[in-house]
Scaffold this active site. Structure first.
Site, short mmCIF file in Angstrom:
data_model
loop_
_atom_site.label_atom_id
_atom_site.label_comp_id
_atom_site.label_asym_id
_atom_site.label_seq_id
_atom_site.Cartn_x
_atom_site.Cartn_y
_atom_site.Cartn_z
N HIS A 1 -2.96 5.38 12.77
CA HIS A 1 -2.59 5.41 11.36
C HIS A 1 -2.06 6.80 11.03
CE1 HIS A 1 -2.83 5.37 7.01
NE2 HIS A 1 -2.83 4.05 7.08
N GLY B 1 0.43 4.61 -0.24
CA GLY B 1 -0.34 5.11 -1.37
C GLY B 1 0.49 5.72 -2.48
N ASN C 1 -6.91 -2.49 4.92
CA ASN C 1 -7.41 -1.22 5.44
C ASN C 1 -8.15 -0.54 4.28
OD1 ASN C 1 -7.82 1.34 6.42
ND2 ASN C 1 -5.64 1.89 6.52
N SER D 1 2.22 0.50 0.24
CA SER D 1 2.28 0.03 -1.15
C SER D 1 2.60 -1.47 -1.27
CB SER D 1 3.27 0.87 -1.96
OG SER D 1 2.83 2.21 -2.02
N GLU E 1 4.63 1.45 9.05
CA GLU E 1 4.22 2.01 7.76
C GLU E 1 4.96 3.31 7.48
OE1 GLU E 1 0.02 0.49 6.63
OE2 GLU E 1 -0.22 2.29 7.84
N GLU F 1 -2.54 8.69 8.64
CA GLU F 1 -3.58 9.62 8.17
C GLU F 1 -4.34 10.21 9.35
OE1 GLU F 1 -5.35 6.89 5.38
OE2 GLU F 1 -3.52 7.00 4.18
N LYS G 1 -9.86 2.08 4.26
CA LYS G 1 -9.91 3.56 4.37
C LYS G 1 -11.33 4.07 4.08
CE LYS G 1 -5.02 3.70 3.49
NZ LYS G 1 -3.85 4.43 3.07
P1 PGA Z 1 -1.29 1.45 0.77
O1 PGA Z 1 -1.84 1.85 2.23
O2 PGA Z 1 -1.17 -0.04 0.74
O3 PGA Z 1 -2.34 1.97 -0.19
O4 PGA Z 1 0.03 2.12 0.60
C1 PGA Z 1 -1.38 1.23 3.39
C2 PGA Z 1 -2.00 1.85 4.62
O5 PGA Z 1 -2.16 3.08 4.65
O6 PGA Z 1 -2.34 1.13 5.58
#
Ligand code: PGA
Length: 258
Positions: free
Chosen positions: A102, A180, A10, A220, A174, A104, A12
């Protein structure tokens, strides 16, 4: 039940067209020599503006080793929806997956379970596969409501979806506090929550269909964590954010899932 693993990147809101092309070409070159059947299903999800260039670079190689995903979509076919992109427009780039729900999108852009459900149904109707994200906040975890919260997100996302179609969706668990932050969820705990998701799916669509659903872990994920995650009984791959932005780390994660 053997389920083909998925490693999805992803990206982003990163990478313009040039950087997107460089990244996908780097991944492509690094996995070119690997037997296709040994690889997990490799998926990349660039920003909308890079779907075209990434699609061209995937198709040009003709090797079928990388699949394209979008990070979001709108559920209506067309019309006065300024700033939105329809599923058909995404399909135009030969995308196979669309990530929806997601955290976000839910937290920053206020997406509701109802919207995610409409997107899931529209994506399935179009023949594409939704990657439906779910996950709890740290506060929910500390309050002990993780399992009920996740079950509710799954039930609401899949309301009105036929049992046979449930079998083909992809779910990404997640935990929001792991995204993140560098703080990966303990693998055994992630597996426990994912098993719970499969139980919820069984209640919705029957055990046989639930057993076919690929459920990924995200939050992560790093080259150092992937082997242990993949060794769990119910983790079928990973949705990778930060570590998918560099060829080396993403390819290491792909290899760790083989
Ligand atoms: P990350 O993000 O691996 O940077 O923690 C995962 C995601 O938001 O899909």
């Amino acid at each position: 039940m053997s389920r083909r693993p998925i490693i999805a990147g992803n990206w982003k809101m990163h990478n313009n067209r040039k950087a997107s092309a460089e990244l996908v070409c780097g991944i492509k070159e690094a996995i070119e020599g690997i037997d296709k059947d040994a690889l997990p299903e490799v998926v990349v999800a660039p920003v909308f503006t890079s779907l075209d260039v990434v699609s061209q670079n995937i198709c040009n190689c003709g090797c079928g080793r990388i699949q394209l995903a979008a990070q979001n979509c709108y559920f209506e076919e067309k019309g006065a929806f300024t700033g939105e992109v329809s599923i058909d427009m995404i399909k135009d780039f030969d995308a196979k997956f669309i990530i929806i729900g997601h955290s976000e999108r839910r937290q920053i852009f206020g997406e509701s379970d109802e919207m995610i459900n409409k997107k899931a149904k529209a994506i399935i109707a179009s023949g594409l596969t939704p990657i439906i994200c779910c996950g709890e906040t740290l506060e929910q975890r500390e309050l002990g409501v993780t399992d009920s919260h996740i079950a509710s997100q799954i039930v609401k996302a899949l309301e009105g979806v036929a049992p046979a179609d449930v079998a083909n969706v992809v779910i990404a668990y997640e935990p929001i506090w792991a995204i993140g932050t560098g703080k990966t969820c303990d693998s055994a705990e992630a597996n426990r929550v994912i098993k719970g998701i499969r139980t919820t799916l069984s209640q919705i669509a029957g055990k046989e269909n639930a057993d076919k659903v690929r459920i990924l872990y995200g939050g992560s994920v790093k080259p150092e964590t992937i082997k242990e995650q993949m060794a769990q009984s119910d983790i079928d791959g990973a949705l990778v954010g930060g570590a998918s932005l560099k060829v080396d780390s993403f390819v290491e994660i792909i290899k760790g899932a083989m």
